[in-house]
Design an enzyme around this catalytic site. Structure first.
Site, PDB file in Angstrom:
ATOM      1  N   MET A   1      46.953  46.458  43.846  1.00 31.28           N
ATOM      2  CA  MET A   1      48.269  45.841  43.614  1.00 31.28           C
ATOM      3  C   MET A   1      48.116  44.728  42.571  1.00 31.28           C
ATOM      4  O   MET A   1      48.927  43.800  42.532  1.00 31.28           O
ATOM      5  CB  MET A   1      48.837  45.297  44.920  1.00 31.28           C
ATOM      6  CG  MET A   1      49.099  46.404  45.936  1.00 31.28           C
ATOM      7  SD  MET A   1      50.362  46.006  47.145  1.00 31.28           S
ATOM      8  CE  MET A   1      49.631  44.595  47.931  1.00 31.28           C
TER       9      MET A   1
ATOM     10  N   ALA B   1      46.464  41.368  40.593  1.00 33.57           N
ATOM     11  CA  ALA B   1      45.836  40.079  40.949  1.00 33.57           C
ATOM     12  C   ALA B   1      44.340  40.316  41.154  1.00 33.57           C
ATOM     13  O   ALA B   1      43.754  39.930  42.169  1.00 33.57           O
ATOM     14  CB  ALA B   1      46.485  39.478  42.204  1.00 33.57           C
TER      15      ALA B   1
ATOM     16  N   GLY C   1      36.225  41.384  43.846  1.00 34.06           N
ATOM     17  CA  GLY C   1      36.230  42.446  44.862  1.00 34.06           C
ATOM     18  C   GLY C   1      36.746  43.754  44.255  1.00 34.06           C
ATOM     19  O   GLY C   1      36.164  44.826  44.456  1.00 34.06           O
ATOM     20  N   HIS C   2      37.857  43.656  43.500  1.00 34.52           N
ATOM     21  CA  HIS C   2      38.390  44.866  42.853  1.00 34.52           C
ATOM     22  C   HIS C   2      37.396  45.397  41.816  1.00 34.52           C
ATOM     23  O   HIS C   2      37.201  46.605  41.695  1.00 34.52           O
ATOM     24  CB  HIS C   2      39.704  44.548  42.122  1.00 34.52           C
ATOM     25  CG  HIS C   2      40.806  44.090  43.017  1.00 34.52           C
ATOM     26  ND1 HIS C   2      41.227  42.777  43.065  1.00 34.52           N
ATOM     27  CD2 HIS C   2      41.591  44.763  43.887  1.00 34.52           C
ATOM     28  CE1 HIS C   2      42.210  42.670  43.931  1.00 34.52           C
ATOM     29  NE2 HIS C   2      42.449  43.853  44.450  1.00 34.52           N
TER      30      HIS C   2
ATOM     31  N   VAL D   1      33.201  41.876  49.119  1.00 36.25           N
ATOM     32  CA  VAL D   1      32.518  40.902  48.255  1.00 36.25           C
ATOM     33  C   VAL D   1      32.902  39.512  48.766  1.00 36.25           C
ATOM     34  O   VAL D   1      34.066  39.253  49.100  1.00 36.25           O
ATOM     35  CB  VAL D   1      32.954  41.066  46.780  1.00 36.25           C
ATOM     36  CG1 VAL D   1      32.256  40.044  45.895  1.00 36.25           C
ATOM     37  CG2 VAL D   1      32.639  42.471  46.298  1.00 36.25           C
TER      38      VAL D   1
ATOM     39  N   LEU E   1      36.487  37.639  49.459  1.00 39.21           N
ATOM     40  CA  LEU E   1      37.398  37.519  48.314  1.00 39.21           C
ATOM     41  C   LEU E   1      38.736  38.159  48.667  1.00 39.21           C
ATOM     42  O   LEU E   1      38.791  39.214  49.277  1.00 39.21           O
ATOM     43  CB  LEU E   1      36.824  38.227  47.082  1.00 39.21           C
ATOM     44  CG  LEU E   1      35.566  37.658  46.452  1.00 39.21           C
ATOM     45  CD1 LEU E   1      35.384  38.196  45.038  1.00 39.21           C
ATOM     46  CD2 LEU E   1      35.572  36.147  46.408  1.00 39.21           C
ATOM     47  N   SER E   2      39.804  37.467  48.272  1.00 37.95           N
ATOM     48  CA  SER E   2      41.152  37.971  48.526  1.00 37.95           C
ATOM     49  C   SER E   2      42.087  37.356  47.496  1.00 37.95           C
ATOM     50  O   SER E   2      41.888  36.206  47.084  1.00 37.95           O
ATOM     51  CB  SER E   2      41.598  37.553  49.930  1.00 37.95           C
ATOM     52  OG  SER E   2      43.003  37.633  50.041  1.00 37.95           O
ATOM     53  N   SER E   3      43.112  38.114  47.111  1.00 41.49           N
ATOM     54  CA  SER E   3      44.110  37.580  46.165  1.00 41.49           C
ATOM     55  C   SER E   3      44.828  36.389  46.781  1.00 41.49           C
ATOM     56  O   SER E   3      45.427  35.582  46.070  1.00 41.49           O
ATOM     57  CB  SER E   3      45.136  38.649  45.815  1.00 41.49           C
ATOM     58  OG  SER E   3      44.479  39.824  45.429  1.00 41.49           O
TER      59      SER E   3
HETATM   60  O1  PAF Z   1      44.740  47.287  49.267  1.00 38.91           O
HETATM   61  C1  PAF Z   1      45.678  47.278  48.454  1.00 38.91           C
HETATM   62  O2  PAF Z   1      45.640  46.626  47.425  1.00 38.91           O
HETATM   63  C2  PAF Z   1      46.921  48.108  48.749  1.00 38.91           C
HETATM   64  O3  PAF Z   1      47.212  48.120  50.095  1.00 38.91           O
HETATM   65  C3  PAF Z   1      46.854  49.542  48.183  1.00 38.91           C
HETATM   66  C4  PAF Z   1      45.735  50.352  48.826  1.00 38.91           C
HETATM   67  C5  PAF Z   1      46.641  49.497  46.678  1.00 38.91           C
HETATM   68  C6  PAF Z   1      48.165  50.279  48.453  1.00 38.91           C
HETATM   69  O4  PAF Z   1      49.245  49.622  47.878  1.00 38.91           O
END
Ligand code: PAF
Length: 286
Positions: A32, A34, A38-39, A178, A186-188
């Protein structure tokens, strides 16, 4: 910036079918936005499993049960795009709400059982929103592999089950959480913590680790959990929404880790809801 973006399912499918026709293996990392480390760790794991990596960026309104939370969700497509370009992502799929939910959209994917309890009990409709959008993204991208963070462990369990139940031909890979050097996952949402809150925040991961070790040593899980909750409150969290030991696969509540289990927690600090989880192995009998 050399990162192609597409906004429509038609363009997305045209690119993916060309890749598949050329014998490439394609992975997707749904997000989503941000984006944080972690991403990016998901992107790197995707790179290790496929020759082409797609990242999707869609702030899914259907998974927010609170309009304020949706409004406050950080959005910065340019910054996200720059991060993904430097990871050599092959394609960003960033559809608008109209593309994902056109007029008349009326289908919901709902995974019974796994979506109930834990975060599901506190965020009504959240996992139906996640399951619906992830099903769409997997069918739209038609990839071979999809990667999700273990940080959202219940979400990962829901996704594994829907893929299995609906025979979606994709391999689901969970990637370990992470953490900051002090243990905070880590989190937005971490950017919404005050300086004071950020200082207190690692108590959540610390309490989980302490409880996890106690349970792995064979100590009573309820007592370990009660101590962990008290430690989180003492550290300055205003509320522990839940802290539970669950079976790692079925997410059924368990009172001892006879099979691999998971401690899962959600707690509030500075009006920010933080979640975390940790694997717990059965006590060794050696
Ligand atoms: O984890 C997330 O960022 C969301 O829940 C996802 C898996 C992209 C679905 O909108």
């Amino acid at each position: 910036m050399n990162l192609p973006i597409c906004r429509t399912v038609t363009d997305l499918r045209a690119t993916v079918s060309q890749w598949h026709a050329a014998g490439e293996k394609v992975a997707v990392v749904p997000t989503m936005g941000a984006l944080h480390e972690g991403h990016l760790s998901l992107v790197r794991a995707a790179r290790g499993r496929a020759t082409r990596v797609i990242v999707t960026l869609f702030v899914n309104p259907r998974q927010f049960n609170n309009a304020d939370d949706l409004a406050k969700y950080p959005r910065d497509e340019e910054a996200d795009r720059a991060k993904l370009a430097s990871e050599n992502v092959d394609l960003l799929f960033a559809p608008g709400v109209e593309e994902m939910y056109p007029e008349g959209f009326s289908t919901t994917v709902s995974v019974a059982g796994l979506s109930e309890g834990l975060c599901g009990a506190h965020r009504p409709g959240h996992f139906d929103g996640v399951a619906t959008v992830v099903t769409k993204l997997l069918l739209q991208t038609q990839v071979d592999v999809a990667l999700f963070g273990e940080k959202d462990y219940q979400q990962l369990s829901v996704i594994r089950r829907l893929v299995r139940d609906l025979d979606i031909p994709v391999e689901v890979v969970g990637v370990p959480t992470v953490r900051e050097a002090d243990g905070l996952a880590l989190s937005s949402r971490n950017v919404r913590l005050s300086a004071e809150g950020r200082r207190k925040a690692p108590a959540l991961a610390e309490a989980l680790a302490t409880a996890g070790m106690a349970i792995e040593r064979g100590e009573d899980a309820d007592a370990a959990i009660a101590r962990a909750k008290a430690a989180i409150k003492r550290a300055g969290y205003s509320e522990v929404e839940y802290l539970e030991l669950r079976d790692a696969e079925t997410l059924e509540p368990v009172s001892r880790a006879k099979r691999p289990a998971r401690l899962l927690v959600a707690a509030w600090l500075d009006s920010v809801r933080l979640i975390d989880n940790l694997p717990v192995l059965p006590p060794s009998h050696g």
